[in-house]
Enzyme design. Structure first.
Site, PDB file in Angstrom:
ATOM      1  CG  HIS A 278      -0.851  -8.595   0.574  1.00 39.66           C
ATOM      2  ND1 HIS A 278      -0.448  -7.286   0.527  1.00 39.66           N
ATOM      3  CD2 HIS A 278      -2.178  -8.574   0.293  1.00 39.66           C
ATOM      4  CE1 HIS A 278      -1.477  -6.511   0.233  1.00 39.66           C
ATOM      5  NE2 HIS A 278      -2.545  -7.276   0.082  1.00 39.66           N
TER       6      HIS A 278
ATOM      7  CE1 TYR B   8      -2.962  -3.090   0.421  1.00 36.48           C
ATOM      8  CE2 TYR B   8      -3.565  -2.341   2.607  1.00 36.48           C
ATOM      9  CZ  TYR B   8      -3.692  -3.247   1.582  1.00 36.48           C
ATOM     10  OH  TYR B   8      -4.576  -4.294   1.704  1.00 36.48           O
TER      11      TYR B   8
HETATM   12  N1  LIG Z   1      -5.767  -8.415   1.587  1.00 39.60           N
HETATM   13  C1  LIG Z   1      -6.058  -7.935   0.405  1.00 39.60           C
HETATM   14  O1  LIG Z   1      -5.675  -8.512  -0.626  1.00 39.60           O
HETATM   15  C2  LIG Z   1      -6.860  -6.667   0.292  1.00 39.60           C
HETATM   16  C3  LIG Z   1      -7.388  -6.276  -0.943  1.00 39.60           C
HETATM   17  C4  LIG Z   1      -8.148  -5.102  -0.995  1.00 39.60           C
HETATM   18  C5  LIG Z   1      -8.349  -4.350   0.157  1.00 39.60           C
HETATM   19  N2  LIG Z   1      -7.784  -4.732   1.341  1.00 39.60           N
HETATM   20  C6  LIG Z   1      -7.991  -3.962   2.594  1.00 39.60           C
HETATM   21  O2  LIG Z   1      -9.385  -3.773   2.774  1.00 39.60           O
HETATM   22  C7  LIG Z   1      -9.643  -2.389   3.008  1.00 39.60           C
HETATM   23  C8  LIG Z   1     -11.047  -2.005   2.583  1.00 39.60           C
HETATM   24  O3  LIG Z   1     -11.289  -2.385   1.244  1.00 39.60           O
HETATM   25  P1  LIG Z   1     -11.594  -1.340   0.084  1.00 39.60           P
HETATM   26  O4  LIG Z   1     -11.049  -0.029   0.436  1.00 39.60           O
HETATM   27  O5  LIG Z   1     -11.164  -2.001  -1.161  1.00 39.60           O
HETATM   28  O6  LIG Z   1     -13.189  -1.314   0.006  1.00 39.60           O
HETATM   29  P2  LIG Z   1     -14.409  -0.878   0.975  1.00 39.60           P
HETATM   30  O7  LIG Z   1     -13.900  -0.576   2.337  1.00 39.60           O
HETATM   31  O8  LIG Z   1     -15.453  -1.903   0.790  1.00 39.60           O
HETATM   32  O9  LIG Z   1     -14.937   0.428   0.268  1.00 39.60           O
HETATM   33  C9  LIG Z   1     -14.221   1.632   0.279  1.00 39.60           C
HETATM   34  C10 LIG Z   1     -14.987   2.624  -0.594  1.00 39.60           C
HETATM   35  O10 LIG Z   1     -16.290   2.825  -0.067  1.00 39.60           O
HETATM   36  C11 LIG Z   1     -16.472   4.214   0.256  1.00 39.60           C
HETATM   37  N3  LIG Z   1     -17.198   4.256   1.531  1.00 39.60           N
HETATM   38  C12 LIG Z   1     -16.716   3.917   2.763  1.00 39.60           C
HETATM   39  N4  LIG Z   1     -17.686   4.021   3.690  1.00 39.60           N
HETATM   40  C13 LIG Z   1     -18.795   4.430   3.063  1.00 39.60           C
HETATM   41  C14 LIG Z   1     -20.105   4.726   3.485  1.00 39.60           C
HETATM   42  N5  LIG Z   1     -20.467   4.587   4.780  1.00 39.60           N
HETATM   43  N6  LIG Z   1     -21.004   5.130   2.553  1.00 39.60           N
HETATM   44  C15 LIG Z   1     -20.632   5.274   1.256  1.00 39.60           C
HETATM   45  N7  LIG Z   1     -19.408   4.997   0.777  1.00 39.60           N
HETATM   46  C16 LIG Z   1     -18.495   4.579   1.680  1.00 39.60           C
HETATM   47  C17 LIG Z   1     -15.102   4.821   0.348  1.00 39.60           C
HETATM   48  O11 LIG Z   1     -15.116   6.173  -0.066  1.00 39.60           O
HETATM   49  P3  LIG Z   1     -14.713   7.394   0.929  1.00 39.60           P
HETATM   50  O12 LIG Z   1     -13.263   7.189   1.290  1.00 39.60           O
HETATM   51  O13 LIG Z   1     -14.946   8.611   0.091  1.00 39.60           O
HETATM   52  O14 LIG Z   1     -15.639   7.314   2.112  1.00 39.60           O
HETATM   53  C18 LIG Z   1     -14.307   3.955  -0.657  1.00 39.60           C
HETATM   54  O15 LIG Z   1     -14.494   4.432  -1.972  1.00 39.60           O
HETATM   55  C19 LIG Z   1      -8.521  -1.700   2.218  1.00 39.60           C
HETATM   56  O16 LIG Z   1      -8.377  -0.357   2.607  1.00 39.60           O
HETATM   57  C20 LIG Z   1      -7.351  -2.567   2.566  1.00 39.60           C
HETATM   58  O17 LIG Z   1      -6.867  -2.230   3.867  1.00 39.60           O
HETATM   59  C21 LIG Z   1      -7.062  -5.894   1.434  1.00 39.60           C
END
Ligand SMILES: NC(=O)c1ccc[n+]([C@@H]2O[C@H](COP(=O)([O-])OP(=O)(O)OC[C@H]3O[C@@H](n4cnc5c(N)ncnc54)[C@H](OP(=O)(O)O)[C@@H]3O)[C@@H](O)[C@H]2O)c1
Length: 283
Positions: free
Chosen positions: A113, A57
């Site tokens: 990861h 990241y």
């Molecule tokens: N292990 C892996 O391979 C892997 C892969 C992908 C992700 N991850 C981890 O998982 C975390 C979360 O996943 P993600 O960021 O992909 O997806 P997510 O948390 O499902 O969605 C994030 C998105 O949703 C929006 N959002 C958040 N809360 C909201 C709400 N209450 N209402 C409306 N929109 C909302 C955010 O925008 P705003 O910021 O504008 O609120 C952002 O665009 C990552 O940050 C990372 O740490 C791990």
């Protein structure tokens, strides 16, 4: 088992190694730079106590800086990072690099990861994390994106079971099979992209109806669904109001029928970007 709820702070899960994690964490990808530090600091200030980062990241320095600026004592926060594919051959050195960038002297949780099976080194990476734990660099060790086969292999070859398997999990991809596999080993499932990211199912009638019934937002319904499944979601938001809202999911419960209806939104291939761990590899 979920521990007690106290105020706005999340209840905790006890892991299979005796450590505990809050029942919800904060995802930090792709928060970077000064804006990233501000967003991560805000998440700590609204009450998140588990921060999820990764070498890939490229924001471990920002996470460390946000922790220092928050003024919250280190032992009241849990920090998780991940070994990238290119470091599978020397996970101990990778963990040391993470600690240096974070400016911390231990990590609470460190994950492999991705398994990258065609490279064939994920067992080496797992052995490295076992060593890092023995050296006191990391309290708890786990994996991410591991299938049943990958889990079976590392457990058979090392005798050490991961505490956590962080996998893609959201209403369009509820991962019933992997949740069962993890539970069978006593491994806590963590949900990445818990809101379904770009395809957030906020306007699905089942989600919207529950949001109206409990006077919460669709995002809160979805995050509560993860809690009801026993999986630990790590939503990302750069917005303080959405950060607070996403954390506030312990004041209502969904019925079994509502949980089943949301799980019923599953699509045959509901993955966001084809991240099948047998074929998708990240270095
Ligand atoms: N292990 C892996 O391979 C892997 C892969 C992908 C992700 N991850 C981890 O998982 C975390 C979360 O996943 P993600 O960021 O992909 O997806 P997510 O948390 O499902 O969605 C994030 C998105 O949703 C929006 N959002 C958040 N809360 C909201 C709400 N209450 N209402 C409306 N929109 C909302 C955010 O925008 P705003 O910021 O504008 O609120 C952002 O665009 C990552 O940050 C990372 O740490 C791990």
């Amino acid at each position: 088992m979920l521990g007690n709820v106290s105020g706005m702070s999340a209840p905790t899960y006890e892991l299979n190694d005796g450590t505990t994690l809050p029942a919800i964490g904060f995802g930090t990808y792709p928060l970077q730079g000064e804006d990233g530090i501000t967003a991560i600091q805000s998440a700590i200030e609204v009450g998140y106590r588990l921060l999820d980062t990764a070498v890939n990241y490229e924001n471990e320095a920002e996470v460390g800086e946000a922790i220092r600026r928050s003024g919250i004592p280190r032992d009241q926060l849990q920090v998780a990072s991940k070994v990238p594919g290119r470091d599978h051959g020397d996970a101990v050195a990778s963990v040391r690099g993470s600690l240096e960038r974070l400016g911390l002297d231990y990590l609470d949780l460190h994950l492999v990861h991705w398994p990258n099976p065609s490279v064939g080194k994920y067992v080496d990476a797992w052995r490295g994390l076992i060593e890092a734990q023995k050296e006191g660099l990391v309290r708890s060790i786990g994996v991410s994106n591991f299938s049943a086969e990958h889990l079976e292999r590392i457990i058979d070859e090392t005798g050490v079971t991961p505490s956590v398997n962080q996998i893609e999990l959201h209403p369009y991809f509820p991962q019933a099979v992997m949740r069962d596999v993890n539970a069978g080993y006593g491994i806590r499932t963590e949900s990445w992209s818990p809101l379904g990211k770009r395809q957030a199912p906020f306007s699905e009638p089942t989600v919207a109806a529950a949001a109206e019934k409990y006077d919460v937002t669709p995002g809160q319904v979805i995050l509560r669904w993860h809690v009801e499944l026993g999986s630990l979601p790590i939503p990302k938001s750069a917005d303080p109001a959405r950060q607070a809202q996403n954390l506030d999911v312990f004041g209502f419960e969904l019925t079994d029928d509502e949980v089943a209806a949301i799980s019923g939104l599953a699509e045959p291939d509901g993955r966001l970007f084809g991240g099948d761990p047998d074929t998708h590899e990240e270095m």
